[in-house]
Every structure is written in C-alpha cells, then in structure tokens.
Design a protein around this motif. Structure first.
Motif, PDB file in Angstrom:
ATOM      1  N   ILE A   1     -25.909  31.370 -57.071  1.00 47.05           N
ATOM      2  CA  ILE A   1     -25.747  31.991 -55.610  1.00 47.05           C
ATOM      3  C   ILE A   1     -25.630  30.507 -55.058  1.00 47.05           C
ATOM      4  O   ILE A   1     -26.610  29.609 -54.593  1.00 47.05           O
ATOM      5  N   ALA A   2     -24.309  30.410 -54.303  1.00 48.87           N
ATOM      6  CA  ALA A   2     -24.207  29.156 -53.479  1.00 48.87           C
ATOM      7  C   ALA A   2     -24.921  29.225 -52.031  1.00 48.87           C
ATOM      8  O   ALA A   2     -25.344  28.194 -51.582  1.00 48.87           O
ATOM      9  N   SER A   3     -24.751  30.454 -51.604  1.00 47.99           N
ATOM     10  CA  SER A   3     -25.610  30.508 -50.369  1.00 47.99           C
ATOM     11  C   SER A   3     -25.896  32.026 -49.950  1.00 47.99           C
ATOM     12  O   SER A   3     -25.240  32.913 -50.585  1.00 47.99           O
ATOM     13  N   LEU A   4     -26.884  32.225 -49.123  1.00 45.65           N
ATOM     14  CA  LEU A   4     -27.065  33.693 -48.836  1.00 45.65           C
ATOM     15  C   LEU A   4     -26.016  34.280 -48.036  1.00 45.65           C
ATOM     16  O   LEU A   4     -25.947  35.465 -48.002  1.00 45.65           O
ATOM     17  N   ARG A   5     -24.878  33.633 -47.586  1.00 49.94           N
ATOM     18  CA  ARG A   5     -23.779  34.078 -46.868  1.00 49.94           C
ATOM     19  C   ARG A   5     -22.722  34.211 -47.654  1.00 49.94           C
ATOM     20  O   ARG A   5     -21.662  34.712 -47.284  1.00 49.94           O
ATOM     21  N   SER A   6     -22.738  33.715 -48.899  1.00 50.50           N
ATOM     22  CA  SER A   6     -21.630  33.642 -49.887  1.00 50.50           C
ATOM     23  C   SER A   6     -21.744  34.735 -51.067  1.00 50.50           C
ATOM     24  O   SER A   6     -22.774  35.486 -51.341  1.00 50.50           O
ATOM     25  N   LYS A   7     -20.635  34.950 -51.711  1.00 49.52           N
ATOM     26  CA  LYS A   7     -20.455  35.741 -52.921  1.00 49.52           C
ATOM     27  C   LYS A   7     -21.323  35.059 -54.018  1.00 49.52           C
ATOM     28  O   LYS A   7     -21.659  34.097 -54.251  1.00 49.52           O
ATOM     29  N   ILE A   8     -21.782  36.259 -54.733  1.00 46.54           N
ATOM     30  CA  ILE A   8     -22.683  35.860 -55.918  1.00 46.54           C
ATOM     31  C   ILE A   8     -21.724  35.644 -57.079  1.00 46.54           C
ATOM     32  O   ILE A   8     -21.094  36.454 -57.522  1.00 46.54           O
TER      33      ILE A   8
ATOM     34  N   VAL B   1     -20.188   5.989 -47.903  1.00 48.37           N
ATOM     35  CA  VAL B   1     -21.028   6.428 -47.401  1.00 48.37           C
ATOM     36  C   VAL B   1     -21.103   8.276 -47.770  1.00 48.37           C
ATOM     37  O   VAL B   1     -20.116   8.546 -47.526  1.00 48.37           O
ATOM     38  N   GLU B   2     -22.357   8.523 -48.165  1.00 53.19           N
ATOM     39  CA  GLU B   2     -22.370  10.178 -48.590  1.00 53.19           C
ATOM     40  C   GLU B   2     -23.282  10.969 -47.492  1.00 53.19           C
ATOM     41  O   GLU B   2     -24.080  10.221 -46.990  1.00 53.19           O
ATOM     42  N   PHE B   3     -22.683  12.000 -47.124  1.00 44.54           N
ATOM     43  CA  PHE B   3     -23.147  13.075 -46.262  1.00 44.54           C
ATOM     44  C   PHE B   3     -23.357  14.562 -46.928  1.00 44.54           C
ATOM     45  O   PHE B   3     -22.471  14.911 -47.666  1.00 44.54           O
ATOM     46  N   TYR B   4     -24.602  15.091 -46.949  1.00 44.44           N
ATOM     47  CA  TYR B   4     -24.734  16.284 -47.346  1.00 44.44           C
ATOM     48  C   TYR B   4     -24.953  17.376 -46.362  1.00 44.44           C
ATOM     49  O   TYR B   4     -25.719  17.270 -45.555  1.00 44.44           O
ATOM     50  N   ASN B   5     -24.624  18.446 -46.827  1.00 44.77           N
ATOM     51  CA  ASN B   5     -24.605  19.662 -46.071  1.00 44.77           C
ATOM     52  C   ASN B   5     -25.618  20.499 -46.430  1.00 44.77           C
ATOM     53  O   ASN B   5     -25.738  21.184 -47.454  1.00 44.77           O
ATOM     54  N   GLY B   6     -26.844  20.444 -45.785  1.00 44.94           N
ATOM     55  CA  GLY B   6     -28.156  20.990 -46.196  1.00 44.94           C
ATOM     56  C   GLY B   6     -28.152  22.701 -45.530  1.00 44.94           C
ATOM     57  O   GLY B   6     -29.477  23.210 -45.703  1.00 44.94           O
ATOM     58  N   SER B   7     -27.248  22.976 -44.764  1.00 42.22           N
ATOM     59  CA  SER B   7     -27.510  24.068 -44.142  1.00 42.22           C
ATOM     60  C   SER B   7     -26.960  25.366 -44.961  1.00 42.22           C
ATOM     61  O   SER B   7     -26.475  25.205 -46.211  1.00 42.22           O
ATOM     62  N   THR B   8     -26.926  26.612 -44.715  1.00 42.28           N
ATOM     63  CA  THR B   8     -26.515  27.415 -45.404  1.00 42.28           C
ATOM     64  C   THR B   8     -25.096  28.099 -44.900  1.00 42.28           C
ATOM     65  O   THR B   8     -24.710  29.126 -45.262  1.00 42.28           O
ATOM     66  N   ASP B   9     -24.513  27.225 -44.217  1.00 42.22           N
ATOM     67  CA  ASP B   9     -23.180  27.602 -43.647  1.00 42.22           C
ATOM     68  C   ASP B   9     -21.889  26.593 -44.008  1.00 42.22           C
ATOM     69  O   ASP B   9     -22.592  25.464 -44.419  1.00 42.22           O
ATOM     70  N   THR B  10     -20.925  27.029 -43.941  1.00 42.40           N
ATOM     71  CA  THR B  10     -19.802  25.938 -43.907  1.00 42.40           C
ATOM     72  C   THR B  10     -19.600  25.154 -42.586  1.00 42.40           C
ATOM     73  O   THR B  10     -19.407  25.897 -41.874  1.00 42.40           O
ATOM     74  N   LEU B  11     -19.847  24.002 -42.598  1.00 44.11           N
ATOM     75  CA  LEU B  11     -19.781  23.317 -41.164  1.00 44.11           C
ATOM     76  C   LEU B  11     -18.446  22.711 -41.183  1.00 44.11           C
ATOM     77  O   LEU B  11     -17.726  21.982 -41.935  1.00 44.11           O
ATOM     78  N   VAL B  12     -17.845  23.007 -39.942  1.00 40.95           N
ATOM     79  CA  VAL B  12     -16.577  22.391 -39.702  1.00 40.95           C
ATOM     80  C   VAL B  12     -16.663  21.073 -38.830  1.00 40.95           C
ATOM     81  O   VAL B  12     -17.203  21.020 -37.854  1.00 40.95           O
ATOM     82  N   LEU B  13     -16.425  19.891 -39.698  1.00 41.31           N
ATOM     83  CA  LEU B  13     -16.648  18.602 -39.037  1.00 41.31           C
ATOM     84  C   LEU B  13     -15.230  18.057 -38.397  1.00 41.31           C
ATOM     85  O   LEU B  13     -14.317  17.908 -39.170  1.00 41.31           O
ATOM     86  N   ASP B  14     -15.349  17.912 -37.162  1.00 46.95           N
ATOM     87  CA  ASP B  14     -14.285  17.556 -36.273  1.00 46.95           C
ATOM     88  C   ASP B  14     -14.426  16.410 -35.358  1.00 46.95           C
ATOM     89  O   ASP B  14     -15.735  16.589 -34.711  1.00 46.95           O
ATOM     90  N   LYS B  15     -13.666  15.484 -35.189  1.00 43.45           N
ATOM     91  CA  LYS B  15     -13.819  14.271 -34.163  1.00 43.45           C
ATOM     92  C   LYS B  15     -15.131  13.801 -34.627  1.00 43.45           C
ATOM     93  O   LYS B  15     -16.021  13.280 -33.824  1.00 43.45           O
TER      94      LYS B  15
END
Length: 415
Positions: A219-226, A276-290
């Motif tokens: 289960i990738a996220s509570l908001r995603s398909k299983i 340098v590595e960055f990790y998305n620890g939220s339950t959403d897809t983050l749109v990284l801009d600017k």
C-alpha cells in the motif's frame, strides 16, 4: 552493520596439514626442528546460490554442509550466496534454511560429488514450510490522518487470528504469526482515530501456498490504489471514510527532508558522484516547483531543479553525474553548489520558503553538536545518511550515520 559470517568448522581447517617435529631434543641442547609439510589433497571450490522467494522481515540464511567436513554458516540478510573451498568427496550434502519473522520459513537441500581442483556452481531450490502476512502502510510524517489504533483479522475455515497495529516511524505495520500453507484466508484490516472513528478499512480473500507464502500487501499511500502481490479476488473492498485533501499539492515544512548527502566523491572512481537526496515523507504527491538547494538561504550559487512530481515515500536525488541505474527519481545538475567537505550548511527551499536545512561537520559557537560527515581522502568514502525513523530529531547528530552511499534508497542507518 556489515554482513556477519559465523563459521564452525569441525575436524579440518585447511587443505594442507603442517607437522612440526622436534628432533634430538634434550635438557642440555636442542637441534633445530625441521618442518615437514604433508599435503593431503587439493580442495574443490563450490558456489551455492539460494533460490528463495523474496521475503520481508528476513532474519538470516543458514547453510549446513555435511561431507568430509561439517560446517555451519550463517549469513545476514544482504547475502544470498555462499562460496566455499571444501575437501573432495563423493557425497557432499548442503542443507539451506531461511529464517524470517523469527521462524523457519523455507528450506532446501542438494547433494553432489566434489572432485579435487574442481569448481562447482549449484543452486539450492528453497521450499516454503509456512507463511505469514505482512502489511505496511505509510501514514506520513507526523501522522496527519490521526491514526491511533488498528487491527488485522485473518479468518480461515479452521481458525481466526487477530493482530494489533504497530507504529513504525511514518508507517504502521500489521504482521501475523506463522500460518499454515494451502489455506484460504479472509483478511479484514481497519484503522481508527483517537475517538474510535474508522479512518481506513480493507477486506479481501487470498490463498497461502508454496508459491506465495508471504503475500505482501503493498500500500503506497492511504490516498493511492492498493497493489497486492498475490492472485486475489477481482475486487478489493477498500473504504477510506476520512475526508482527504488533494493527492497533488505544494510541499509544506516537514513534508520533505534532506535524507542523505555525499560531497566527497572520489573523482577517479566512475561509480561515485556528489549528490543530495530528499525524501517525501508525506502521504501526498508533492509538486516541487521553483526549488533550489545551496549553502545558505541566498539562492546565488544554489542548484535549481525544474518542476517535479515526487510521490509519497519516494526519494529525489540531485547530483552532478548521470548514473546508468539508480533508485528513486534522479535529476542531473551541471552546477552542484560548492559545498565545503569538512563543514557547511545545506538549505532546501521552494518558491521562496525554506522547507529543510542542516549543518554538518565542525562545531562552532552556534551549533555545538553538528551532523557527522566523513572527510577521508583515501580508502572507502562514505555519505551521511538520516535514520528516517528519527526524521523529527534530524537536527541531532545521533539521528545520522556515515556509510556507503545509497542514492535513492531509504533505510535506517546500519552502524
């Protein structure tokens, strides 16, 4: 932790036996002792690879060898093969065992003859003895959904088992005890908030057998398909009563963290590069801009990367090379900031807002306990990695370690 190999070798310890004999020894005089080497035979080399089903919660791999010698070897989880030099024999038996979830899960055995000077490669097919169910659900840094309790219930024709939910950093897990194979099971999984209100539930049917002894529910996220790693029913009954915000959004503070950095790459080694590595620890897809990262909040001299959609529980690696294969999402930058290897800061900001920052290296009047960094110029060079389970204590040096670089791979520190 580096891989541990335990060896208990009985009767013989080498392919040659050296005998030391004392000639004409007496209390008054002692002649030099000639050394007589007795060769008892050339050894055979054998490579053994264990063919087992990929298993979560793997503890160890054990190999017992029976022939002219008796050996007992134990490998840690990151090695699935054994390479041995053994005495020739017409009947060598190799028994392999896989332990996971604190139980003997799979076993295999082969028998072969070994001739002096030969090199043999064998594969040991492993057969499942029992199974278990393992469910891991990311809930995001800080548990924004407010999950407080949950349980997993497994029901077969003969038995019913109930297992509690366990918090694991930004995940919750459900793990069964050992289960019998060749059984059909019904799974019912639920999670509640502090008031007992249902947040998430899942129901489905599956079969445990030798080909699928550990059906890992991915289960990738509570908001995603299983996604299920087994042959399941055509429809999965999933309910998410909680009102959920948009799946794609801009990042906030504590949504994305700096999880690893390597700024001391050996330029003569083509496999190494600074990143340098960055990790998305939220339950959403983050749109990284600017978004930029550099040594200070001043964007001059910082590295900029274009718009990226970073899924939950994924890593973004920004580096100065273009590797052929890498985990996670990779972005190449021609101008990685000129970070000082011994001590500096790393600051990540998007659209003018600072999302994460750290200071590494040497202590000063402002920061008395900086994050550790490996600065060796020879030998093995190491990156600095965050123990993701301690994400909310990432300003403390004990939350970090130095180890072999793992760009795009997130896991707790090994040392």
């Amino acid at each position: 932790m580096s891989p541990t190999i335990q060896k208990h070798v009985c009767r013989y310890a080498a392919t040659a036996l050296t005998a030391l004999t004392c000639w004409n020894c007496s209390g008054d005089s002692q002649a030099e002792s000639p050394i007589d080497t007795i060769q008892i035979g050339e050894s055979a080399n054998i490579a053994l690879n264990l063919d087992y089903t990929e298993t979560p919660l793997l503890d160890s791999l054990v190999l017992d060898c029976y022939g002219t010698d008796t050996l007992h070897l134990v490998h840690s989880i990151d090695k699935k093969s054994f390479n041995l030099d053994l005495f020739p024999s017409d009947n060598w038996k190799f028994n392999a065992k896989l332990y996971a979830n604190a139980s003997l899960m799979q076993e295999g055995e082969v028998t072969t003859a070994l001739e002096a000077g030969s090199a043999v490669s064998l594969k040991i097919p492993m057969h499942a003895l029992i199974g278990f169910v393992y469910v891991k659900i990311p809930i995001g840094f800080g548990n924004p959904a407010g999950i407080k309790s949950g349980e997993m219930k497994l029901t077969s024709e003969e038995d019913t088992y109930t297992y509690p939910m366990v918090f694991d950093s930004d995940n919750v897990t459900f793990t069964s005890d050992k289960l019998k194979l060749n059984r059909k099971y019904h799974i019912s999984l639920s999670m509640q908030d502090e008031n007992g209100k249902a947040i998430f539930s899942l129901e489905d049917d599956f079969t445990l057998d030798e080909t699928t002894p550990i059906p890992s529910f991915q289960i990738a996220s509570l908001r995603s398909k299983i996604e299920l790693a087994i042959d399941i029913a055509k429809e999965v009954n999933v309910q998410i009563p909680l009102t959920i915000p948009a799946m794609k959004r801009s990042p906030n503070v504590n949504d994305i963290v700096i999880s690893e950095f390597f700024l001391n790459a050996n330029k003569s080694d083509s496999t190494q590069f600074n990143f340098v590595e960055f990790y998305n620890g939220s339950t959403d897809t983050l749109v990284l801009d600017k978004c930029t990262f550099g040594k200070t909040s001043d964007t001059d001299g910082s590295a900029e990367f274009g718009a990226i959609e970073l899924p939950p529980n994924e890593a973004l690696v920004v580096g100065e090379a273009e590797p052929a294969d890498i985990e996670g999402i990779y972005k190449y930058t021609e101008s990685l900031p000129a970070f000082v290897k011994s001590s500096s800061s790393i600051v990540l900001q998007c659209d003018g807002a600072i999302l994460d920052s750290l200071y590494y290296g040497k202590a000063d009047s402002l920061i008395t306990s900086p994050i550790p960094v490996h600065t060796a110029t020879s030998g093995v060079r190491k990156s600095t990695q965050l123990n993701i389970e301690l994400w909310d204590k990432r300003d403390e040096p004990n939350s970090w370690c130095t180890d072999a670089p793992t760009p795009g791979v997130i896991y707790a520190c090994r040392n």
